[in-house]
Design a protein around this motif. Structure first.
Motif, PDB file in Angstrom:
ATOM      1  N   UNK A  74       0.835  -1.204   0.000  1.00 46.70           N
ATOM      2  CA  UNK A  74       0.000   0.000   0.000  1.00 46.70           C
ATOM      3  C   UNK A  74       0.868   1.252   0.000  1.00 46.70           C
ATOM      4  N   UNK A  75       1.858   1.287   0.873  1.00 47.47           N
ATOM      5  CA  UNK A  75       2.742   2.456   0.947  1.00 47.47           C
ATOM      6  C   UNK A  75       3.494   2.652  -0.369  1.00 47.47           C
ATOM      7  N   UNK A  76       3.993   1.571  -0.955  1.00 49.58           N
ATOM      8  CA  UNK A  76       4.746   1.681  -2.201  1.00 49.58           C
ATOM      9  C   UNK A  76       3.863   2.126  -3.360  1.00 49.58           C
ATOM     10  N   UNK A  77       2.630   1.596  -3.444  1.00 46.11           N
ATOM     11  CA  UNK A  77       1.714   2.064  -4.493  1.00 46.11           C
ATOM     12  C   UNK A  77       1.409   3.546  -4.301  1.00 46.11           C
ATOM     13  N   UNK A  78       1.273   3.968  -3.054  1.00 46.12           N
ATOM     14  CA  UNK A  78       0.998   5.379  -2.777  1.00 46.12           C
ATOM     15  C   UNK A  78       2.156   6.260  -3.240  1.00 46.12           C
ATOM     16  N   UNK A  79       3.399   5.821  -2.997  1.00 45.90           N
ATOM     17  CA  UNK A  79       4.556   6.593  -3.462  1.00 45.90           C
ATOM     18  C   UNK A  79       4.588   6.643  -4.991  1.00 45.90           C
ATOM     19  N   UNK A  80       4.326   5.520  -5.640  1.00 47.02           N
ATOM     20  CA  UNK A  80       4.309   5.486  -7.105  1.00 47.02           C
ATOM     21  C   UNK A  80       3.243   6.436  -7.639  1.00 47.02           C
ATOM     22  N   UNK A  81       2.090   6.436  -7.014  1.00 45.55           N
ATOM     23  CA  UNK A  81       0.994   7.289  -7.461  1.00 45.55           C
ATOM     24  C   UNK A  81       1.283   8.767  -7.184  1.00 45.55           C
ATOM     25  N   UNK A  82       1.974   9.047  -6.098  1.00 42.74           N
ATOM     26  CA  UNK A  82       2.353  10.440  -5.814  1.00 42.74           C
ATOM     27  C   UNK A  82       3.282  10.976  -6.913  1.00 42.74           C
ATOM     28  N   UNK A  83       4.102  10.097  -7.472  1.00 40.25           N
ATOM     29  CA  UNK A  83       5.033  10.501  -8.529  1.00 40.25           C
ATOM     30  C   UNK A  83       4.354  10.585  -9.897  1.00 40.25           C
ATOM     31  N   UNK A  84       3.293   9.799 -10.084  1.00 38.40           N
ATOM     32  CA  UNK A  84       2.549   9.794 -11.358  1.00 38.40           C
ATOM     33  C   UNK A  84       1.054   9.797 -11.050  1.00 38.40           C
ATOM     34  N   UNK A  85       0.520  10.940 -10.651  1.00 37.10           N
ATOM     35  CA  UNK A  85      -0.867  11.023 -10.177  1.00 37.10           C
ATOM     36  C   UNK A  85      -1.920  10.536 -11.167  1.00 37.10           C
ATOM     37  N   UNK A  86      -1.646  10.564 -12.439  1.00 32.07           N
ATOM     38  CA  UNK A  86      -2.647  10.146 -13.423  1.00 32.07           C
ATOM     39  C   UNK A  86      -2.588   8.668 -13.789  1.00 32.07           C
ATOM     40  N   UNK A  87      -1.753   7.894 -13.110  1.00 29.25           N
ATOM     41  CA  UNK A  87      -1.576   6.484 -13.458  1.00 29.25           C
ATOM     42  C   UNK A  87      -2.771   5.666 -12.956  1.00 29.25           C
ATOM     43  N   UNK A  88      -3.672   5.326 -13.870  1.00 25.38           N
ATOM     44  CA  UNK A  88      -4.899   4.596 -13.509  1.00 25.38           C
ATOM     45  C   UNK A  88      -4.594   3.203 -12.983  1.00 25.38           C
ATOM     46  N   UNK A  89      -3.563   2.546 -13.513  1.00 24.19           N
ATOM     47  CA  UNK A  89      -3.216   1.200 -13.038  1.00 24.19           C
ATOM     48  C   UNK A  89      -2.708   1.242 -11.599  1.00 24.19           C
ATOM     49  N   UNK A  90      -1.874   2.231 -11.294  1.00 20.02           N
ATOM     50  CA  UNK A  90      -1.373   2.368  -9.923  1.00 20.02           C
ATOM     51  C   UNK A  90      -2.517   2.705  -8.972  1.00 20.02           C
ATOM     52  N   UNK A  91      -3.435   3.573  -9.410  1.00 17.27           N
ATOM     53  CA  UNK A  91      -4.595   3.922  -8.583  1.00 17.27           C
ATOM     54  C   UNK A  91      -5.445   2.681  -8.305  1.00 17.27           C
ATOM     55  N   UNK A  92      -5.691   1.872  -9.332  1.00 14.78           N
ATOM     56  CA  UNK A  92      -6.498   0.657  -9.169  1.00 14.78           C
ATOM     57  C   UNK A  92      -5.807  -0.330  -8.228  1.00 14.78           C
ATOM     58  N   UNK A  93      -4.486  -0.483  -8.378  1.00 17.68           N
ATOM     59  CA  UNK A  93      -3.742  -1.397  -7.508  1.00 17.68           C
ATOM     60  C   UNK A  93      -3.776  -0.916  -6.059  1.00 17.68           C
TER      61      UNK A  93
END
Length: 127
Positions: A74-93
């Motif tokens: 969860x924390x790692x997906x959140x960091x990835x999403x913070x770096x690429x806010x529009x990433x729908x796959x990261x948001x879904x994960x």
């Protein structure tokens, strides 16, 4: 063909420094290990990649996808999403991991859920 005219791989850095070269090598090895379903090795390599370049969303996403720890994922997906806010796959994960965490939780895990909320808040995520 001159190096200036060669297409650049968007996954790799364009910085010629030794750290950037090490990152590129480690990241490629992590991707290969993941493709080979060697998740423990991939996780270790992605972890090293995030140490070398903490601003690389792909390294955080790879680490999130290969860890066996749900809170860490969860924390790692959140960091990835913070770096690429529009990433729908990261948001879904991220959303799937959060839903899984909530479903599996009971009253004794409230402190863990609060800590998770703090991590998400630090990365600017809204659930």
């Amino acid at each position: 063909m001159s190096e200036e005219l060669m297409p650049k791989d968007p996954i790799l850095t364009t910085d010629p420094s030794p750290v950037a070269a090490e990152f590129d090598s480690i990241y490629q090895q992590a991707e290969q290990a993941r493709d080979e379903n060697d998740l423990p090795r991939a996780y270790g390599l992605y972890t090293r990649a995030t140490e070398l370049n903490p601003n690389h969303a792909g390294a955080w996403a790879g680490r999130a996808a290969t860890t066996m720890d749900l809170d860490e994922s969860i924390a790692d997906w959140a960091y990835a999403l913070a770096l690429t806010p529009g990433d729908a796959d990261a948001r879904a994960a991220l959303n799937a991991c959060i839903a899984g965490k909530i479903v599996r939780s009971d009253a004794k895990e409230v402190p863990s859920l609060i800590a998770l909320g703090r991590v998400l808040a630090r990365t600017g995520q809204k659930v």
